[in-house]
Scaffold this active site. Structure first.
Site, mmCIF file in Angstrom:
data_model
loop_
_atom_site.group_PDB
_atom_site.id
_atom_site.type_symbol
_atom_site.label_atom_id
_atom_site.label_comp_id
_atom_site.label_asym_id
_atom_site.label_seq_id
_atom_site.Cartn_x
_atom_site.Cartn_y
_atom_site.Cartn_z
ATOM 1 N N HIS A 161 0.838 -1.211 0.000
ATOM 2 C CA HIS A 161 0.000 0.000 0.000
ATOM 3 C C HIS A 161 0.868 1.255 0.000
ATOM 4 C CE1 HIS A 161 -3.332 -2.719 1.229
ATOM 5 N NE2 HIS A 161 -2.373 -3.277 1.958
ATOM 6 N N SER A 282 15.280 21.313 -16.410
ATOM 7 C CA SER A 282 14.140 22.188 -16.665
ATOM 8 C C SER A 282 14.649 23.446 -17.345
ATOM 9 C CB SER A 282 13.469 22.545 -15.340
ATOM 10 O OG SER A 282 12.787 23.777 -15.449
ATOM 11 N N LYS A 288 16.482 21.552 -11.253
ATOM 12 C CA LYS A 288 15.714 20.329 -11.515
ATOM 13 C C LYS A 288 16.520 19.237 -12.215
ATOM 14 C CE LYS A 288 11.918 19.496 -10.998
ATOM 15 N NZ LYS A 288 10.633 19.833 -11.624
ATOM 16 N N GLU A 295 9.603 8.278 -16.791
ATOM 17 C CA GLU A 295 8.227 8.692 -17.091
ATOM 18 C C GLU A 295 7.789 8.147 -18.440
ATOM 19 O OE1 GLU A 295 8.505 12.802 -14.482
ATOM 20 O OE2 GLU A 295 8.612 12.906 -16.642
#
Ligand code: ARG
Length: 465
Positions: A161, A282, A288, A295
């Site tokens: 979980h 970024s 970043k 992804e």
């Protein structure tokens, strides 16, 4: 009316095809990828016609040489020869043969249909593509085994979980992912086995009218044997659906891996840092480092699943035997296998480049009261029934949460207030290493077991001691 030079079927028609019909019907733009398979299949067909005395040996020889020349002419060309005006790759090959050999070029299609031809070509292609994906899967599994060996004894938080559940070893986590990729490779092998039958000789749907030795033909093309039913052979695209299915499930596994690494590399988890080479920055926030590679592992899964679902929908309403809907098979399998190849190759780079923060992994594995199960098990050893041990331990956890400490930080008197069976020896059982050592069951996460599992996995992959 003469047959237009680009067409294999002009004789019956008084006028040529509409431009928009050609735009939807022509497949050269994508089936060009089958040109090598089409030439290989055509050579075998020429030889089969020779063995059946439909062509003379001299004719077979000339056809074979011309096809070899064509193979060289094509080379590794990725650009479809649109200037030829050919409807599809089969038309192009025949057109070129006629250009090279005149009337003899027109004899090759005797007893053959594009229906058994394309089914054969695509099976040849699928076989190769599957072998490539299996090789990529093997490399990825090796990256996980390497990681397991590098981080053999590194504790890692195990989640259920997405809440800290029990400590495991990072090596155990690595082999967990390797297992799913091992099954993916097996699924691809299974799909390959059923794809590896030869439709040639089935012709349009009823079987060829010439005395072709289909077994010899199949053998020559490296197939396990000929397909059994001519109607099925030209209508069946199960091998595409099965390959897509294996690809989709593999993509799902890659997606889950990507998701985990995205989470674990965030500052909030801080368990791993990915290599710069598989991340991006970024344009506005200089600090970043974004996990774009992972992804896309996650994102591409949607596309591959969609391709599989789409192709099953294409198949579901089709009457026997061949229908042009089946032409949709190619873009589906090409795209899914291309995308999966990219994903598998990237995933290997990602895994190989992961730097795990051992101190953070260790702290996360030790925290979150993940040793509560150890306490319950300890009480069971002292004769407390498990349900009572669970209840007593739960109260102790509640107390530890209130005091903002671990259960191992509570004094023995505090422990005994809830769990009277606890003795001083309990503390030795609440350490991280004790929790790990206890999981020595086959398939468990104890260091000794994982050491064996690594060795066993390497043997399965065919390397190592
Ligand atoms: N381009 C076609 C396909 O991919 C080749 C087979 C055409 N057969 C036919 N009967 N029109 O399915």
């Amino acid at each position: 009316m003469t047959t237009p030079s680009h067409s294999l079927w002009g004789g019956r028609f008084a006028s040529g095809p509409d431009a928009v019909f050609r735009a939807i019907n022509d497949s050269l733009a994508f089936d060009w990828r089958l040109v090598r398979q089409d030439i290989t299949g055509s050579k075998a067909w020429a030889r089969a016609l020779g063995r059946a005395d439909v062509l003379g040996q001299d004719e077979v020889g000339r056809l074979e040489r011309a096809l070899t020349d064509l193979e060289e002419e094509v080379g590794q060309s990725l650009d479809p020869p649109f200037e030829s005006g050919a409807e599809d790759v089969h038309t192009w090959v025949e057109q070129r043969l006629v250009g090279m050999l005149g009337p003899l070029g027109k004899k090759l299609h005797t007893g053959r249909s594009r229906n058994d031809q394309v089914a054969t070509d695509l099976r040849l292609w699928a076989r190769e593509a599957i072998d490539e994906r299996r090789a990529e899967l093997l490399t990825l599994q090796r990256a996980f085994v390497d990681l397991a060996e590098r981080e053999l004894d590194t504790p890692f938080p195990g989640y259920t979980h997405l809440q800290r559940a029990q400590p495991v070893l990072l090596s155990h986590w690595a082999l967990a992912h390797a297992e799913s990729f091992h099954r993916d490779a097996a699924r691809f092998s299974d799909a390959r086995r059923r794809a590896n039958l030869c439709p040639l000789g089935s012709a349009a749907l009823a079987g060829t009218a010439y005395p072709i030795d289909r077994a010899a033909l199949a053998r020559e093309l490296g197939f396990e044997g000929p397909t059994s039913n001519s109607m099925d052979a030209v209508a069946d695209r199960d091998f595409v659906a099965e390959t897509l299915s294996a690809a989709a499930l593999c993509a799902v596994h890659l997606s889950r891996l990507g998701e985990e690494l995205i989470l674990y590399s965030s500052a909030e988890f801080g368990l791993v840092e990915m290599d710069d080479a598989v991340t991006s920055g970024s344009s506005i926030m200089p600090q970043k480092k974004n996990p774009d590679g992972c992804e896309l592992l996650r994102g591409k899964a949607g596309r591959i699943i969609g391709t599989q679902a789409g192709f099953l929908s294409t198949l579901k309403g089709l009457p026997f035997a061949y229908n042009k809907d089946l032409q949709e098979d190619k873009e589906a399998i090409f795209d899914a296998m291309d995308q999966l190849s990219l994903c598998l190759t990237l995933a290997e780079r990602v895994v190989a480049g992961c730097r795990f923060a051992r101190d953070r992994c260790m702290a996360a594995a030790a925290g979150g009261h993940a040793n509560a199960t150890e306490l319950a098990d300890y009480l069971v050893e002292k004769g407390v029934p498990f349900r009572d041990a669970h209840e007593q331990t739960g109260r102790i956890v509640r107390e530890a949460i209130a005091l903002r400490c671990g259960i191992e930080d509570l004094r023995i008197d505090d422990l005994r207030r809830y769990a009277p069976a606890a003795g001083e020896d309990v503390y030795a059982r609440l350490t991280l290493s004790a929790a790990l050592d206890k999981r020595s069951v086959q398939g468990g996460t104890s260091p000794a077991t994982v050491r064996l599992a690594v060795r066993e996995f390497k043997q399965r992959l065919g390397y190592g001691p």
